[in-house]
Design an enzyme around this catalytic site. Structure first.
Site, PDB file in Angstrom:
ATOM      1  N   TYR B 116     126.267 -18.791   6.186  1.00  0.00           N
ATOM      2  CA  TYR B 116     127.337 -18.531   5.217  1.00  0.00           C
ATOM      3  C   TYR B 116     127.371 -19.572   4.106  1.00  0.00           C
ATOM      4  O   TYR B 116     127.718 -19.280   2.979  1.00  0.00           O
ATOM      5  CB  TYR B 116     128.684 -18.466   5.934  1.00  0.00           C
ATOM      6  N   GLU B 212     117.826 -18.322  35.462  1.00  0.00           N
ATOM      7  CA  GLU B 212     117.512 -17.689  34.183  1.00  0.00           C
ATOM      8  C   GLU B 212     118.774 -17.190  33.496  1.00  0.00           C
ATOM      9  O   GLU B 212     118.975 -17.414  32.321  1.00  0.00           O
ATOM     10  CB  GLU B 212     116.542 -16.517  34.414  1.00  0.00           C
ATOM     11  N   ASP B 264     112.921 -14.760  36.834  1.00  0.00           N
ATOM     12  CA  ASP B 264     112.423 -13.438  37.217  1.00  0.00           C
ATOM     13  C   ASP B 264     110.918 -13.480  37.389  1.00  0.00           C
ATOM     14  O   ASP B 264     110.224 -14.325  36.829  1.00  0.00           O
ATOM     15  CB  ASP B 264     112.755 -12.418  36.122  1.00  0.00           C
TER      16      ASP B 264
END
Lengths: 772, 384
Positions: B116, B212, B264
């Site tokens: 911004y 994770e 994973d």
């Protein structure tokens, strides 16, 4: 029947260009009678109600004049409706005028005036009949039908004029001409004769045709009025006087435009028309713009005949549309009537004949449309050739044998073969004789039907050289470009002219041209304009071989859109011209070229040549556009960068901006040049061939031309010069046959400059407001 | 010693050490040098450009000895007069000036804040300086490498995207954080965890278990795993952001805590491990202070499908993309020499499916916390 097939197959339509004959060419005055008989046998009148006896029927069977026949079947001659009738009449007269000028070795200057004679509505209607002293005697015209009105058309040429005693034959008889049977490239094939137009006028208005002709300079002209007697196919001369009123003084004061032009010696100037002929016909017609209009015909004629100057004074008003009507917007519209100075209106005291401005464009001045002359050379005179054996039909062969035998009874077959056919030499002739089991000494008169058939078969077997092609006169690439340039408001022009080829033993050649962009409309399908022997073909487009060639060409290869099996879409005008000693029309109406494989193939090749040029131009244009965008991008961000850098280290933002902006411009300029020099295709366009004109519509600020681009612009494109000036112009050296442009000539407002580069003029510096 | 001094400060504004001040001066100088170069070149008639070290695989070197990825010497020039780079050049200049402003004001902005900050319409056009935040983020990373300054040094932080809980006390900007009492939500690891912001207090934990995703982490937290096993539980929301990695690294370096990852069994998980262990390709220049070469991969492993007797339902078929990525990972030099990793990836590819840590829930809700992880920890059954 052999005879009738012969006449059908002949290149020259029956009523063709009768004026020719007056100039000492051979003529076939026997023709009319033959044809008349033929038609007479077809139309015995018969009443079904009472069974007649042979005798009673015989009483009604009588000879029918060819004039009478065509008077009843005028649609055969192109007078099917009032609109087409007006066009056909103009077309016949213009075709004849061009042919006459060319045969006389004179650069054509043709004036076409259409006067509106509908006298019921006030407005400019009661056309000055003051000059028209004679037509008074004629019976009052019949009531004007709602959808058509009366016009008087006058076509004036500066040709060699006509010997007085020939006038009545040429204009007063149907089927009186010189080109009926010869194999020679001429416009003639299109027409059906000015006499038919006169006949149409007579039928619809009862007014005779009026002819002024001055065959000898400084001698009085003849003024002749005649009406064709349809029963006898002979002219009835109603007036025959000597006059000095040629070209007609009356026409000069017709409209404000003609008055103005006359004072500038630009309109029917006696100096330009020392000899010539003027034909005036009153007829019923409709004058409308759009497709198939007189305007279109003249526009297209001007394109295919850049050596001609054509002045057109249209009638004061356009007829109301009869149906949905083609949209009248002509793609080839003359330039805005604001009066862009052109060769025709700017020069003071300059004879139009002497000014062939290479960048001439069609202009309109106070309602008078001028198609200026774009090239000062007449097309080469074409030679007449003998029929080639391979292109012969049996019927014609038989007829030729018969005629030759009649001419010279002791003519041997070998002599006949050698003298009357193309590309047959003595050995070939004896070979042919041997082949059909005859000696070379056999008399041509003794060849019967069966033998002729054998001979005909032998023609097909034997190897023969292709017919000579020097009988064809292409318009030429330069001329095509000039022609299109003056008529079409586009930015890119390409043209190609193919070498002559042969179909069915007849030589022909194809030329193509493309005009792209500019003021052409981009959302329409391409407009195809077609010509045969320099004569525009206005009807039956989709039945024409050229149309098929256009749709079969893969335009997508050249960056154009093309719906499947359709015309390409885009701001494009495609032009095709077929020149041949015998243009194969699909029908008697001579409006479409028959679809022979050889012809279509040549057309496609010609189109592909043009397409390649267009493709490389479009690709280049895309690149240029990219360059422009590139520059925009740079210029856009430079302000931001200058501000940011200023915030960091207090560098003067305005100064930095200016420095960077300059760099940006340099960078993109450099890129432009690289583009021009590196792209092989572009180079090819530049150097290899001249078949291209590129117009830069934006004036180039002289400051921005940093040395390199400008010269390259003019050198490659010899077709047109870069300045447009006031005639008389002088030319930069090395321009081929182009009339010169004075170096000092200042660019005129609507610039049509030939240039290789499209350059944006620098934008106002946004930085100026940015840092205030 | 510097951090000790700062711990005593309890101002609400960011504590500023002499170190930090020096750093700011240095950064400021670098930015000015960059701007000077642009201006100098412009006035000399040369093309302005900014040299930016290349952040790509080709410019990433595997330092086997140190076990981390390092950035090579390749640099590309960001040119103003190049159509593809002009806008980025402008954006780089904008951000450079914003950073200078931040340093002067001694404030920090988030990545989104920077977006911004630099956002406005280019003068005279309708175009915005940044179309979206990702553009701005990329330019900021470029600026980091161009100035060879860290993001923190540019006074920029990322959004918080990591959580921790465990037997440790932290001092964050002077506030004491007891990670043992963080409830169910845990402590959000800030983007900037440099010693001048965060100091470590009392710590009993013996190791760190990094999960994770938040879902798995929550399971562990709810089961008070960190209490039972005396450890710190962290989570990085997928690919861990720099703050999380820096936190792990500091815990590892300064408190000598081993880092064990529970990720994973898929290329994505493997690469997370790779990033934690040796650093990432895009941030290779930061590996030095982020990578943890001693990190271990606990699971889940491709063998667990059989070892734990999981049902067919947990299988997720590998996509073409997965297979491609797995092969890519296997070919990375830092995986290439590791036999067990090659085997691990091969088994996954051969079986044709991947598994998430959550698949263990099919056995029992707390199977992962009560059985799986404790067992593996006990037997030290992990990959290096």
């Amino acid at each position: 029947m052999a005879r009738s097939s012969a006449s059908k197959g002949s290149p020259a339509p029956v009523l063709d260009s009768p004026r020719m004959s007056s100039r000492g060419k051979k003529r076939t005055s026997k023709r009319p009678g033959k044809k008349a008989k033929a038609s007479g046998t077809q139309t015995p009148a018969r009443t079904k109600s009472t069974p007649g006896t042979a005798e009673s029927m015989a009483a009604k069977q009588r000879d029918i004049s060819v004039s009478e026949f065509f008077a009843k079947n005028r649609h055969l001659l192109g007078f099917d409706n009032p609109r087409k009738a007006l066009l056909t009449a103009v077309k016949e007269a213009v075709d004849n005028a061009l042919d006459a000028c060319e045969e006389g070795g004179i650069l054509p200057d043709i004036t076409v005036v259409i006067e509106d004679l509908t006298d019921t509505n006030g407005n400019g209607s009661n056309k000055p009949v003051k000059g028209k002293k004679k037509a008074k005697a004629e019976p009052a015209p019949k009531k004007t039908p709602a959808k058509s009105s009366r016009y008087r058309i006058t076509i004036v040429d500066n040709g060699p004029g006509i010997v007085k005693k020939q006038v009545e034959h040429i204009f007063g008889r149907l089927l009186y001409g010189s080109k009926f049977h010869r194999l020679k490239m001429s416009r003639g094939q299109q027409g059906i004769g000015i006499s038919a137009a006169g006949m149409y006028g007579l039928i619809t208005t009862g007014k005779p045709m009026m002819i002024q002709t001055r065959p000898k300079k400084n001698k009085p002209a003849h003024h002749i009025e005649l009406a064709i007697n349809t029963k006898t196919n002979r002219a009835e001369v109603t007036m025959d006087v000597e006059t000095d009123d040629f070209p007609l003084a009356r026409l000069r004061t017709l409209t404000p435009g003609t008055r103005k032009l006359s004072t500038q010696s630009q309109f029917l100037d006696a100096f330009v028309y020392p000899t010539g002929t003027s034909v005036t016909i009153e007829l019923e017609g409709r004058y409308q713009k759009g497709r198939g209009s007189v305007d279109e015909f003249l526009e297209l004629t001007a394109i295919a005949n850049p050596h001609a100057r054509i002045t057109f004074v249209p009638p004061s008003k356009v007829s109301a549309p009869e149906d949905s009507g083609d949209d009248a917007e002509a793609l080839l519209a003359p330039s805005a009537s604001e009066g862009v100075p052109s060769s025709s209106s700017s020069g003071t005291g300059v004879s139009p004949a002497s000014s062939a401005d290479s960048t001439a464009t069609t202009t309109e001045l106070d309602g008078v449309i001028i198609f200026p002359r774009a090239i000062n050379e007449l097309p080469p005179e074409t030679l007449e050739i003998q029929p080639h054996p391979k292109g012969l039909e049996l019927g014609i062969l038989l007829q030729m044998l018969k005629e030759s035998a009649a001419e010279k009874p002791d003519l041997t077959l070998a002599q006949f073969l050698r003298n009357k056919l193309s590309r047959v030499n003595a050995p070939t002739a004896s070979k042919l004789c041997k082949k059909i089991g005859l000696t070379a000494r056999t008399r041509a008169a003794d060849v019967d039907h069966a033998t002729a058939e054998k001979l005909f078969a032998a023609f097909q077997d034997i190897d023969l050289p292709a017919p000579p092609t020097d009988c064809l006169a292409p318009i030429g690439v330069q001329q095509l470009l000039r022609g299109m340039f003056k008529g079409v408001r586009a930015e890119f022009f390409a043209a190609s002219s193919r070498p002559a080829q042969v179909y069915r033993g007849r030589p022909f050649l194809i030329e193509a041209g493309i005009a792209f962009g500019g003021e052409l409309r981009g959302d329409d399908t391409a407009r195809v304009i077609r010509f045969a022997n320099r004569v525009p073909l206005l009807f039956q487009q989709s039945g024409c071989s050229s149309f098929k060639a256009v749709t079969e060409t893969k335009w997508k290869n050249y960056d154009l859109q093309q719906p499947r099996a359709g015309l390409p879409v885009g701001p494009i005008v495609i032009m095709l011209h077929m020149a041949s000693v015998w243009v194969p029309f699909t029908s008697e109406s001579k409006e479409a070229i028959a679809d022979y494989d050889e012809i279509r193939k040549e057309m496609k090749l010609a189109l592909m040549e043009c397409g390649r040029k267009l493709g490389s131009y479009l690709r280049k244009r895309k690149k240029m556009k990219r360059e422009g965008e590139r520059r925009d991008v740079f210029e856009r961000y430079i302000g931001e960068i200058a501000k940011a850098i200023n915030a960091i280290n207090d560098t003067d933002a305005k100064e930095l901006y200016d420095v960077l902006l300059e760099q940006a411009r340099e960078k993109t300029a450099v890129a432009d040049q690289i583009l021009n020099d590196e792209g092989k295709r572009i180079k090819a366009q530049n150097d290899d061939d001249d078949g291209v004109i590129i117009v830069d519509s934006e004036p180039v600020p002289s400051a921005s031309a940093n040395a390199t681009p400008a010269p390259s612009a003019s050198e490659g494109v010899s077709s047109s010069s870069s300045g447009v000036g006031v005639p008389p112009a002088s030319s930069p050296p090395g321009r081929t046959g182009v009339s010169p442009v004075s170096p000092s000539s200042s660019p005129r407002k609507k610039k049509r400059i030939v240039k290789k580069k499209k350059r944006k003029s620098p934008k106002p510096n946004p930085g100026d407001q940015l840092f205030e | 010693m510097a951090k000790k001094r700062t711990t005593k400060k309890t101002t609400t504004s960011r504590a500023k050490t002499a170190n930090a001040a020096d750093r700011d001066v240095l950064t400021d100088r670098k930015i000015i040098a960059l701007a000077d170069d642009v201006a100098k070149r412009a006035f000399a008639g040369a093309e302005p450009r900014i040299e930016i070290p290349t952040r790509s695989r080709s410019n990433t070197n595997w330092n086997k000895k140190r076990g981390i990825l390092e950035m090579g010497d390749n640099a590309s020039e960001r040119q103003l007069f190049n159509l593809n780079q002009a806008k980025q050049f402008m954006q780089t200049c904008l951000h450079a000036s914003s950073v200078k402003e931040l340093i002067a004001a001694d404030k920090t902005l988030s990545l989104r804040g920077m977006f911004y900050k630099g956002l406005h319409t280019v003068a005279g056009t309708k175009e915005k300086t940044f179309a979206e935040q990702t553009e701005s983020d990329g330019v900021l990373e470029d600026l980091e490498v161009a100035l060879s300054s860290l993001r923190e040094e540019l006074h920029i932080f990322a959004k918080k995207a990591g959580t921790m809980v465990g037997n440790i006390t932290l001092i964050d900007s002077g506030d004491e954080i007891n990670c043992r009492k963080m409830g169910s939500g845990g402590y959000a690891i800030p983007s900037i965890v440099e010693p001048d912001v965060i100091q470590f207090g009392k710590c009993e934990a013996k190791f760190i278990l990094h999960c994770e995703k938040n879902t798995v982490w929550s399971r562990f937290n709810e089961d008070r795993f960190w209490e039972k096993h005396n450890c710190i539980l962290t989570e990085g929301g997928g690919q861990p952001p720099r703050g999380v990695r820096r936190m792990l690294r500091r815990l590892h370096d300064e408190l000598k805590l081993p880092v064990i990852c529970l990720l994973d069994c898929d290329p994505w998980g493997h690469y997370i491990y790779s990033v934690i262990k040796q650093g990432s390709i895009s941030l290779a220049f930061e590996s030095e202070r982020l990578a943890i070469p001693d990190a271990r991969f606990l699971g889940i492993r491709s063998k667990d499908y059989k070892a734990c007797g999981l049902s067919d339902d947990v299988q997720i078929a590998l996509t073409d993309n997965d297979i491609k990525r797995a092969k890519e990972i296997a070919a990375y030099p830092w995986f290439e020499g590791k036999k067990h990793w090659q085997k691990e990836i091969k088994i996954m590819l051969d079986s044709g499916f991947k598994m998430e840590v959550e698949s263990l829930i099919t056995k029992d809700i707390s199977y992962v916390t009560e059985t799986y992880v404790p067992e593996r920890l006990k037997t030290k059954d992990w990959l290096d």
